[in-house]
Structures are given as structure tokens and as C-alpha cells.
Design an enzyme around this catalytic site. Structure first.
Site, PDB file in Angstrom:
ATOM      1  N   CYS A   2       0.862  -1.175   0.000  1.00  0.00           N
ATOM      2  CA  CYS A   2       0.000   0.000   0.000  1.00  0.00           C
ATOM      3  C   CYS A   2       0.895   1.220   0.000  1.00  0.00           C
ATOM      4  O   CYS A   2       2.115   1.085   0.054  1.00  0.00           O
ATOM      5  CB  CYS A   2      -0.883   0.028   1.240  1.00  0.00           C
ATOM      6  SG  CYS A   2       0.032   0.562   2.670  1.00  0.00           S
ATOM      7  N   ARG A  27       0.513   1.414  -5.806  1.00  0.00           N
ATOM      8  CA  ARG A  27       0.814   0.424  -4.763  1.00  0.00           C
ATOM      9  C   ARG A  27      -0.456  -0.168  -4.137  1.00  0.00           C
ATOM     10  O   ARG A  27      -0.379  -1.086  -3.317  1.00  0.00           O
ATOM     11  CB  ARG A  27       1.652   1.069  -3.651  1.00  0.00           C
ATOM     12  CG  ARG A  27       2.997   1.577  -4.125  1.00  0.00           C
ATOM     13  CD  ARG A  27       3.771   2.175  -2.964  1.00  0.00           C
ATOM     14  NE  ARG A  27       3.932   1.248  -1.880  1.00  0.00           N
ATOM     15  CZ  ARG A  27       4.878   0.333  -1.786  1.00  0.00           C
ATOM     16  NH1 ARG A  27       5.775   0.230  -2.736  1.00  0.00           N
ATOM     17  NH2 ARG A  27       4.932  -0.472  -0.757  1.00  0.00           N
ATOM     18  N   TRP A  75      -4.272  -1.552  -0.087  1.00  0.00           N
ATOM     19  CA  TRP A  75      -4.453  -2.790  -0.850  1.00  0.00           C
ATOM     20  C   TRP A  75      -4.698  -3.830   0.228  1.00  0.00           C
ATOM     21  O   TRP A  75      -3.776  -4.379   0.812  1.00  0.00           O
ATOM     22  CB  TRP A  75      -3.194  -3.078  -1.654  1.00  0.00           C
ATOM     23  CG  TRP A  75      -3.307  -4.261  -2.556  1.00  0.00           C
ATOM     24  CD1 TRP A  75      -2.803  -5.514  -2.321  1.00  0.00           C
ATOM     25  CD2 TRP A  75      -3.920  -4.306  -3.837  1.00  0.00           C
ATOM     26  NE1 TRP A  75      -3.088  -6.317  -3.396  1.00  0.00           N
ATOM     27  CE2 TRP A  75      -3.763  -5.617  -4.338  1.00  0.00           C
ATOM     28  CE3 TRP A  75      -4.597  -3.369  -4.617  1.00  0.00           C
ATOM     29  CZ2 TRP A  75      -4.256  -6.006  -5.583  1.00  0.00           C
ATOM     30  CZ3 TRP A  75      -5.079  -3.767  -5.850  1.00  0.00           C
ATOM     31  CH2 TRP A  75      -4.907  -5.068  -6.312  1.00  0.00           C
ATOM     32  N   ASN A 101       1.698  -0.238   6.161  1.00  0.00           N
ATOM     33  CA  ASN A 101       1.932  -1.025   4.946  1.00  0.00           C
ATOM     34  C   ASN A 101       2.511  -2.365   5.385  1.00  0.00           C
ATOM     35  O   ASN A 101       3.493  -2.393   6.116  1.00  0.00           O
ATOM     36  CB  ASN A 101       2.920  -0.275   4.045  1.00  0.00           C
ATOM     37  CG  ASN A 101       3.402  -1.109   2.869  1.00  0.00           C
ATOM     38  OD1 ASN A 101       4.451  -0.836   2.322  1.00  0.00           O
ATOM     39  ND2 ASN A 101       2.672  -2.117   2.473  1.00  0.00           N
ATOM     40  N   GLY A 102       1.887  -3.447   4.926  1.00  0.00           N
ATOM     41  CA  GLY A 102       2.448  -4.763   5.228  1.00  0.00           C
ATOM     42  C   GLY A 102       1.519  -5.589   6.087  1.00  0.00           C
ATOM     43  O   GLY A 102       0.323  -5.333   6.175  1.00  0.00           O
ATOM     44  N   GLU A 482       4.650 -22.091 -18.889  1.00  0.00           N
ATOM     45  CA  GLU A 482       4.707 -20.695 -18.446  1.00  0.00           C
ATOM     46  C   GLU A 482       5.820 -19.933 -19.172  1.00  0.00           C
ATOM     47  O   GLU A 482       5.647 -18.776 -19.559  1.00  0.00           O
ATOM     48  CB  GLU A 482       4.901 -20.641 -16.921  1.00  0.00           C
ATOM     49  CG  GLU A 482       5.128 -19.258 -16.325  1.00  0.00           C
ATOM     50  CD  GLU A 482       3.976 -18.266 -16.537  1.00  0.00           C
ATOM     51  OE1 GLU A 482       2.921 -18.648 -17.056  1.00  0.00           O
ATOM     52  OE2 GLU A 482       4.166 -17.082 -16.202  1.00  0.00           O
ATOM     53  N   LYS A 486       5.139 -16.596 -21.434  1.00  0.00           N
ATOM     54  CA  LYS A 486       5.772 -15.318 -21.084  1.00  0.00           C
ATOM     55  C   LYS A 486       6.502 -14.750 -22.299  1.00  0.00           C
ATOM     56  O   LYS A 486       6.404 -13.570 -22.602  1.00  0.00           O
ATOM     57  CB  LYS A 486       6.753 -15.590 -19.927  1.00  0.00           C
ATOM     58  CG  LYS A 486       7.109 -14.513 -19.006  1.00  0.00           C
ATOM     59  CD  LYS A 486       6.095 -14.040 -18.002  1.00  0.00           C
ATOM     60  CE  LYS A 486       4.789 -14.726 -17.921  1.00  0.00           C
ATOM     61  NZ  LYS A 486       3.699 -14.161 -17.306  1.00  0.00           N
ATOM     62  N   GLU A 489       3.963 -13.520 -24.980  1.00  0.00           N
ATOM     63  CA  GLU A 489       3.152 -12.341 -24.701  1.00  0.00           C
ATOM     64  C   GLU A 489       3.951 -11.042 -24.700  1.00  0.00           C
ATOM     65  O   GLU A 489       3.403 -10.011 -25.057  1.00  0.00           O
ATOM     66  CB  GLU A 489       2.305 -12.505 -23.432  1.00  0.00           C
ATOM     67  CG  GLU A 489       3.054 -12.724 -22.136  1.00  0.00           C
ATOM     68  CD  GLU A 489       2.115 -13.014 -20.944  1.00  0.00           C
ATOM     69  OE1 GLU A 489       2.575 -13.612 -19.977  1.00  0.00           O
ATOM     70  OE2 GLU A 489       0.936 -12.614 -20.983  1.00  0.00           O
ATOM     71  N   HIS A 505       6.192 -37.110 -31.550  1.00  0.00           N
ATOM     72  CA  HIS A 505       4.903 -37.452 -32.154  1.00  0.00           C
ATOM     73  C   HIS A 505       4.404 -36.335 -33.080  1.00  0.00           C
ATOM     74  O   HIS A 505       3.202 -36.118 -33.178  1.00  0.00           O
ATOM     75  CB  HIS A 505       3.878 -37.756 -31.053  1.00  0.00           C
ATOM     76  CG  HIS A 505       4.281 -38.921 -30.200  1.00  0.00           C
ATOM     77  ND1 HIS A 505       4.314 -40.219 -30.683  1.00  0.00           N
ATOM     78  CD2 HIS A 505       4.711 -38.992 -28.921  1.00  0.00           C
ATOM     79  CE1 HIS A 505       4.726 -41.032 -29.723  1.00  0.00           C
ATOM     80  NE2 HIS A 505       4.984 -40.306 -28.641  1.00  0.00           N
ATOM     81  N   LYS A 605      -4.853  -6.433 -18.791  1.00  0.00           N
ATOM     82  CA  LYS A 605      -4.440  -7.039 -17.520  1.00  0.00           C
ATOM     83  C   LYS A 605      -5.446  -8.067 -17.034  1.00  0.00           C
ATOM     84  O   LYS A 605      -5.084  -9.140 -16.596  1.00  0.00           O
ATOM     85  CB  LYS A 605      -4.227  -5.947 -16.469  1.00  0.00           C
ATOM     86  CG  LYS A 605      -3.716  -6.465 -15.136  1.00  0.00           C
ATOM     87  CD  LYS A 605      -2.294  -6.996 -15.246  1.00  0.00           C
ATOM     88  CE  LYS A 605      -1.820  -7.679 -13.981  1.00  0.00           C
ATOM     89  NZ  LYS A 605      -0.662  -8.544 -14.254  1.00  0.00           N
TER      90      LYS A 605
END
Ligand code: GLU
Length: 610
Positions: A2, A27, A75, A101-102, A482, A486, A489, A505, A605
Site C-alpha cells: 500500500c 501500490r 491494498w 503497509n504490510g 509458463e 511469457k 506475450e 509425435h 491485464k
């Protein structure tokens, strides 16, 4: 994650704080608030939603007058993102206000103790616990910095705090422990902030604030103390970044900054859920229910789906529950066979992915229980699930996920371990070993990030390829998926992932001179097999880049043109380390190709249409 701001000076605090909070909104942005001291009393304004809502509420500052203040853009990690749960939080007596924050890992224990001492709480947040703990200690010792130091000693976790106390109407107090906080020095004023970007238009003179330190700040004097309250001598530094670079932590892209935040995101996700040598999930999953589960479906899209693929392998291996990883967009239309003994685990960063919401609703309609793994507190998926395990990655700005992916993986490990324990499929020794390795994961991720110069060199070498193949077996195959996504994209290089045994195959027809085959060989049990598969491609002219671990490296190095070596860990956790060079490779390839890294073409996003 945050944004914290604090101001003390000759001018009005609120307009300065609003401007700073706007810059900190990257944040966190689910709610915002500010407190000032005016006429010896704390005044408070807070609201759910963006900083713009707060600005409206206080009419640009007209309704929150005062020359000292603390502000916050949140957040949420503990409790919903509502008006009341927005920061600042007050102590029960209203004499102390804090922004935070945290996460305070041991907040539940501290809260119980404070309740037993007569303290009344108005929210479920860990922040309110900190406010009351400081207030309690202050009532006893009568000195705010002493009270903060004593509270710091009792609180576990990673956090930064900005504190106002009515008895000190011209003093800001700050505390930092593993969450970011810097101090800015202006002309007759001072600032505290989670990020220099908050006050860069006002001052470029800063003090770095180290873990464990306490700062006591007035408009013309800043004192720093060690945890034992020894006064420290510090010098200011000058920051040269421009504002847009500063938002990205001085880096060129949010994606890079977010990759570097992965140790912090994984630590914040894991540490509150490991306590006294046990997994301590923040949800009630009755053991008899866990023992009765007949099947688990892991459901997600894109990278979240690849988290599901890892989770499927791990859950079957460790907890022996038949499991499947299914694309959310397919799940709904595949006539899934579900009943009350089926657990559906939905994975989504935003909690608003339309395909995953549809899958969740279908699962519930058919009588299954749904557990979601989500980053955004209070999102649709979180609200509609039977259980939620939040990732603590903070906001992710880059479209290509990195830190949210890593945090999701971390949650799947906790869940797998917890279910294996309830079903008695894991020995005590193995449980302890896995938990130890889990706790060591953030540091090992850090070590993988140190490979970045080597990865950069290789990405530059291969960035002109039109096609790149990724191969692996078992969890290495999940990582290949993955890695290929990545790369596609953000660099627009065509990439495909194959289970090593599957190449012959059909796809082998595409291998020719200089085709790059990135070979994932971290899983020791199948290293020999993947080496044979890589050899087959090499015989047809492919170049081989191997990603392997220290203990496997000697078995595989002979067939590679280049090797990247990551640390060893428990085999279930390898994906968390193996993904780092893959992310870095995609990033640097995209950089050489001058692609729009944070906002790749044609992508968004969060995908809110089916
Ligand atoms: N744990 C605190 C909360 O949930 C702070 C979260 C943050 O860092 O924004 O309010």
C-alpha cells in the site's frame, strides 16, 4: 502492499497528501484515507475507492485542515476494502492514529491479548491491533518513541508504520521493518513515504531508513533511533530520478520491478501462514472434509492455468488426491462431473476473470465447494467462493504476470501440504523438510534473480529466433508452459511448450538447424529422460539452453550449448525457482526487440469477457 505518506510543515497537510497518494496509487487503490492533528485533536477522513474519492470527500483539503498528517492508499490484506477498514486506524481511545503497509503476522495473538486487557476493536485489520498495542504501551510509559519501540519488539512480520499521537501535535513518528519507507527533507517541512515518487516534486533530499529503525520527525528536526533507542547519525542523499522512472522504482518497466518484488510477494504470502512449524491457513477447512475429497479441479486461465498444472502434479504426488488442471473457459462447457466431495480451486490475480467466474458459478451450481486463490481482496471471485486464500503480491501493473504468479504458486504449496497432512499421506519428517524449504524460498528466489546478467546475455544471443521450443517433463513441463507463454506475450517470438516425450509425435518435424530448444531439467527424477529428448533435437541441429539445478547440472551439462543453474530445493517447490530465469529471458528478449513490455499489443491485464 500500500502507499503511506506523512507530512509535517508550515503548509496545509491534506493537499500535499492527496497529491502524494495519487502518485502512490500504483501500490494499492481499494480505499484511501488521511488523518491530521488540528487544535490538539486527531481528525480523520476515509473512504473506499480511489484517492479521487477521498479528495472529493475532504474537498481538496478544505474539510481536513491541519499542518501535520498521515495518509494511505490501501491494498487490503486483512478485512474487506470498506470505508471503515480504510486507514488511518485509531486506537480505541482515539489518541493515536496509524497508517500501515504490510502484514503483522502475529496480530491474532496480540489482538486476543489486548481484548483480554479490555480493548475493543472495530475492525478485523492487523493495523488496528498495532494502533491499540502502541496506545496501550504509551499509556504505561508516557513516551511515544518508547511505546513504538516496545511495540516493534512485539510485532512479527514485515511492515512500515506512520504514527500520529495527540500529545505530540507537531511530531510524526515512523517505524520500518522490511516494508519500504523513506524520509524526505524539504524547506521547513518533512515527509515520510513508501516511495520517493510521492514527494519528488517537493524535494529530492532523502534519508534512507533501515529495517528496525524508528524516526521522530518535526518540521525542522529529524531524529533516527535503533530498535534499542540509541540515537543514530545519518546523512541525506539526493535522488536524481524523474517522476516516471521513480514510479517504476528507477527501472524502465513495471515488469522488471515486479520481478524483483517476487521475494517480498512470496514472503508476504507464506510467512503469516507458517506458524510454530505448521501450516496455519487463515480459513477453516475441517480435516474430515479434507479427508473426504474425491477429486480436485484446479481452474484458471493463462499463467493462472499453469499454476494449476503445477498444483495438479504436486497435489497428486503429495496428497494422493486425483486432481486435474482445467482451463476455466473449457471447464464450464465440459459437463464436469462434480458433487459435494469435489473441491474446485479457482486461481485468478484480479478475481474478476470472466471465464473463471463462470467456472466458479457452474461448480457451485453443481454442488462442489470452491476455494479461490486471488490477489484482489473483496473481488467477485473472492466473494462468491466458499473459501479464499489471498495472495499478498500487492498490485501488479505489468500485463505479463510475474509476482502474482509466484504468490499463487506459494499458496498452492501451502494448500497441498495442508491437505496431505490432513489425509495422512506425508510423514512428519517430510512435512518438516518441506516447510523448511518453503520458508527458505524467498531467499532462493532472490538468488535466482541474481542470474539476470547471464540470462540477459543469452536472451540477446537468441532474440532473433522466430520459433523457440520449451521442453520439460512433469513439473518441468508445467514450467515450460509458463516460459513459452511469457515469451510469446511480451517478445512476440513464437514459442511452444512440449512435454519432452511428446516431441517425437509430430513437432520434431519443425526442428532444424539453430532452432532453440530451452530444456527444463530441474526435476532430478526425470533428468535422464529429458536429456534424451533434448539430444534428439540436437541431432537435428537444435541449439540447447538448459535450465537446471546445482545437483542435476552435471548430468545434463554435456548436451547443452548454454546452461543456467538455479539452487536446489524440495522437488515440489522447483517451479518457484525455475520460473525466474524464464521470466528474465522473456523480459530481455522483449527489451532487445523493443517491444511494449508493460502493455503488450492486443492484451489487457484482466480479461472480463468470456
Ligand atoms: N494489512 C493492512 C490492511 O489490510 C495493510 C495492507 C497494506 O499494506 O495495504 O489494511
Amino acid at each position: 502492499m500500500c502507499g503511506i505518506i506523512g507530512y509535517v510543515g508550515g503548509g496545509e497537510a491534506a493537499p500535499v497528501m492527496i497529491e502524494a497518494l495519487r502518485r502512490l496509487e500504483y501500490r494499492g487503490y481499494d480505499s484511501a484515507g488521511a488523518a491530521v492533528i488540528d487544535g490538539g485533536h486527531i481528525k480523520l477522513a476515509k473512504t473506499s475507492g480511489f484517492v479521487a474519492e477521498l479528495d472529493k470527500k475532504i474537498q481538496g483539503g478544505a474539510k481536513l485542515s491541519g499542518k501535520i498528517g498521515i495518509g494511505h492508499t490501501r491494498w487490503a490484506t486483512h478485512g474487506a476494502p470498506t470505508d471503515n477498514y480504510a486507514h488511518p486506524h485509531l486506537s480505541a481511545a482515539g489518541n493515536i492514529a496509524i497508517v500501515h503497509n504490510g502484514i503483522i503476522d502475529n496480530y491474532a495473538r496480540l489482538r486476543e491479548r489486548l481484548i483480554a486487557e479490555g480493548c475493543v476493536f472495530l475492525s478485523e485489520t492487523d493495523t488496528e491491533v498495532a494502533a491499540n498495542l502502541i496506545a496501550r504501551l504509551y499509556a504505561k510509559c508516557g513516551d511515544i518513541k518508547q511505546a513504538v519501540a516496545q511495540a516493534a519488539e512485539q510485532m512479527e512480520g514485515a511492515f512500515a508504520l506512520g504514527i500520529l499521537c495527540e500529545d505530540y501535535p507537531e511530531t510524526l513518528v515512523a517505524l520500518k521493518k522490511e516494508s519500504p519507507l523513506v524520509i524526505g527533507v524539504g524547506d521547513g517541512c518533512a515527509y515520510i513515504a513508501s516511495d520517493v515518487v510521492a514527494f519528488l516534486n517537493e524535494t529530492r533530499e532523502i534519508y534512507r531508513f533501515e529495517d528496525g529503525e524508528i524516526a521522530v520527525i518535526t518540521r525542522d528536526d529529524i531524529k533516527f533511533y535503533s530498535p534499542e533507542l540509541r540515537e543514530l547519525t545519518k546523512r541525506t542523499e539526493r535522488v536524481d530520478w524523474d517522476v516516471s522512472a521513480a514510479e517504476k522504482g528507477g527501472y524502465e518497466h513495471f515488469m522488471f520491478k515486479e520481478m524483483l518484488e517476487q521475494p517480498e510477494a512470496v514472503r508476504a504470502t507464506l510467512s503469516p501462514r507458517i506458524s510454530n512449524g505448521r501450516v496455519a491457513l487463515d480459513i477453516e477447512l475441517p480435516p474430515e472434509y479434507l479427508r473426504g475429497i474425491s477429486r480436485i479441479y484446479f481452474v484458471g486461465c493463462g499463467s493462472a492455468h499453469y499454476v494449476c498444472v503445477v498444483a495438479k502434479y504436486n497435489m497428486e504426488k503429495l496428497a494422493r488426491v486425483p486432481s486435474e488442471a482445467v482451463l476455466a473457459s473449457e471447464f464450464r462447457y465440459s459437463s464436469p462431473i462434480l458433487d459435494e466431495t469435489t473441491l474446485v480451486v479457482c486461481v485468478s490475480q484480479s478475481g474478476t476473470t470472466a471465464d473463471t467466474i463462470a467456472a466458479l458459478r457452474e461448480a457451485r451450481r453443481l454442488g462442489a465447494r470452491v476455494l479461490s486463490i486471488v490477489n484482489v481482496v473483496g473481488s467477485v471471485i473472492a466473494q462468491e467462493s466458499d473459501y479464499v486464500l489471498y495472495t499478498r503480491a500487492g498490485p501488479e501493473i505489468a500485463v505479463a504476470t510475474t509476482k502474482a504468479y509466484s504468490a499463487q504458486l506459494a499458496v498452492t504449496y501451502l494448500l497441498t501440504l495442508h491437505i496431505a497432512d490432513a489425509r495422512g499421506t506425508i510423514s512428519q519428517t517430510e512435512y518438516e523438510k518441506l516447510l523448511r524449504e518453503l520458508s527458505a524460498l524467498p531467499n532462493k528466489i532472490e538468488q535466482c534473480l541474481e542470474l539476470r546478467d547471464d540470462v540477459r546475455r543469452l536472451a540477446e544471443l537468441y532474440s532473433d529466433r522466430e520459433n523457440i521450443f520449451f521442453i520439460g517433463r512433469n513439473i518441468d513441463y508445467a514450467m515450460s508452459l509458463e516460459g513459452a507463454l511469457k515469451l510469446k506475450e511480451i517478445s512476440y517470438i513464437h514459442a511452444e511448450a512440449y512435454a519432452g516425450g511428446e516431441l517425437k509425435h509430430g513437432t520434431m518435424a519443425l526442428i532444424q538447424d539453430d532452432t532453440l530448444v530451452i530444456t527444463m531439467a530441474t526435476y532430478g527424477a526425470l533428468a535422464g529422460k529429458i536429456v534424451s529428448n533434448a539430444e534428439e533435437t540436437r541431432a537435428r541441429g537444435a541449439s540447447i539452453l538448459i535450465i537446471t539445478t546445482k545437483s542435476v547440472a552435471d548430468t545434463v551439462r554435456h548436451i547443452s550449448d548454454n546452461t543456467l543453474t538455479i539452487p536446489d530445493t524440495h522437488e515440489l517447490l522447483l517451479p518457484s525457482l525455475a520460473v525466474i530465469p524464464l521470466q528474465l529471458f522473456a523480459y530481455y528478449a522483449a527489451l532487445v526487440r523493443d517491444c511494449s513490455i508493460d502493455k503488450p499489443r492486443n492484451l489487457a491485464k484482466s480479461s472480463t469477457v468470456e
